[in-house]
Scaffold this motif. Sequence first.
Motif, short mmCIF file in Angstrom:
data_model
loop_
_atom_site.label_atom_id
_atom_site.label_comp_id
_atom_site.label_asym_id
_atom_site.label_seq_id
_atom_site.Cartn_x
_atom_site.Cartn_y
_atom_site.Cartn_z
N PRO A 1 0.76 -1.54 -0.21
CA PRO A 1 -0.29 0.01 0.41
C PRO A 1 0.94 0.89 0.01
CG PRO A 1 -1.26 -1.97 1.51
CD PRO A 1 0.21 -2.37 1.09
N PHE A 2 1.96 1.25 0.41
CA PHE A 2 2.54 2.38 0.78
C PHE A 2 3.21 2.26 -0.86
CE2 PHE A 2 7.15 4.71 0.73
CZ PHE A 2 6.60 5.40 2.00
N ILE A 3 3.90 1.76 -1.49
CA ILE A 3 4.09 2.59 -2.50
C ILE A 3 3.04 2.95 -3.29
CG2 ILE A 3 5.16 1.44 -4.89
CD1 ILE A 3 6.84 1.74 -1.87
N VAL A 4 2.29 1.85 -3.71
CA VAL A 4 1.19 1.73 -4.54
C VAL A 4 0.29 3.19 -4.18
CG1 VAL A 4 -1.79 2.13 -4.78
CG2 VAL A 4 -0.09 -0.14 -4.51
N THR A 5 0.40 3.89 -2.86
CA THR A 5 -0.59 5.17 -2.48
C THR A 5 0.70 6.59 -2.80
OG1 THR A 5 -0.22 4.80 -0.43
CG2 THR A 5 -2.06 4.38 -1.34
N LEU A 6 2.17 5.78 -2.31
CA LEU A 6 2.87 7.05 -2.72
C LEU A 6 2.73 7.52 -4.53
CD1 LEU A 6 5.02 8.67 -1.66
CD2 LEU A 6 6.61 7.01 -2.19
N GLY A 7 3.19 6.52 -4.77
CA GLY A 7 2.57 6.90 -6.58
C GLY A 7 1.36 7.60 -6.79
N THR A 8 0.20 7.33 -6.79
CA THR A 8 -0.78 7.53 -6.98
C THR A 8 -0.91 9.04 -5.98
OG1 THR A 8 -2.54 6.50 -5.42
CG2 THR A 8 -2.24 5.55 -7.05
#
Length: 344
Positions: A146-153
């Motif tokens: 989740p950290f990577i996904v939401t950092l990207g979005t």
Amino acid sequence: MSSTPVTPAEDERVDEGAEGRQPIWKRIATNSNASIILILAALILVFSALKPAEFFSISNARNIGTDAAVLLVIATGLTYVIITAGIDLSVGSVLVFAGVVSAKLMNDMGGDSWGVLLVGLAVALAAGGAWGLINGFLVAKANIPPFIVTLGTFGMALGAALLITGGVDEREVPFRLIDTIGSGRLFDQIPYLVLIAAVVAIVFGIILAQTRFGRYTYAIGSNAEGVRRTGVDVDRHLIKVYGLGGTLAGLAGYLSLARFGTTSVSGHATDNLDAIAAIVIGGTSLFGGIGTMLGTVVGVFIPAVLRNGFVIIGVQPFWQQVAVGAVLIAAVYFDLLRRAMYST
């Protein structure tokens, strides 16, 4: 690993048994709701004693509530995400994106009728929900942290907002939106922003505490694999939870638009961190499975009271960041203490 998910009720029974063997000071320290309510009460008493006429007044209470309203809406959805042991860093950018597309569409339609405002609200909710569903799908189906996904979005949503506006705030907003939702009051006393935020927190607090959706949210945060083995579609639930977080971020974007009369593209850079800090201060565990909406509400108001009180007594508002950071570290420490106590 057990195949039976631990429910909040079972956690509570274990907690009560463990708490009964602890000194009262330790029970208060490890009872997150009691601790933060005492902290908030102490802050109110201190500022009221220092500046009773300025701080302890109806008008100042309205100011504090208005300042906290938009952040409370964001934090309400994010509470669900964190209880599942997830995280969403994109909420501030999603707020901005939703406000931008909503303002653009309302201005393109022209006028300030209630129909135009409702279309703008629907677009803001849909825009926020779409980003939330993207987050949920990538977390649940692609198994990206989740950290990577939401950092990207986080970057994608903010970049999209800047592309739409050309980096310039949309400053034309229907006047009725500002005059009613943004600055209007129920019975000339309760700001509509505060009322909307309170309704959101109450409704989703009840859903979290009293419904199957809420029980699954807690159980996934405690033992996702165990929940999956009982036949629950964990992936679908996570997508719904992230979708909810995005939708409420979209609502927050609409409310921010109403309050400030502009999209404030660069004004929400730390909203995600502010919301996460408030939720953790409120007793929700970053490790998942623990948290209440009441705690989140109090956690949102602690920084708001600090900021307001410091301004009134003439202390530099930058000290608020120091104080909130200290409270945040203390909240995480007591969460670790609580977990260690109940694991023995």
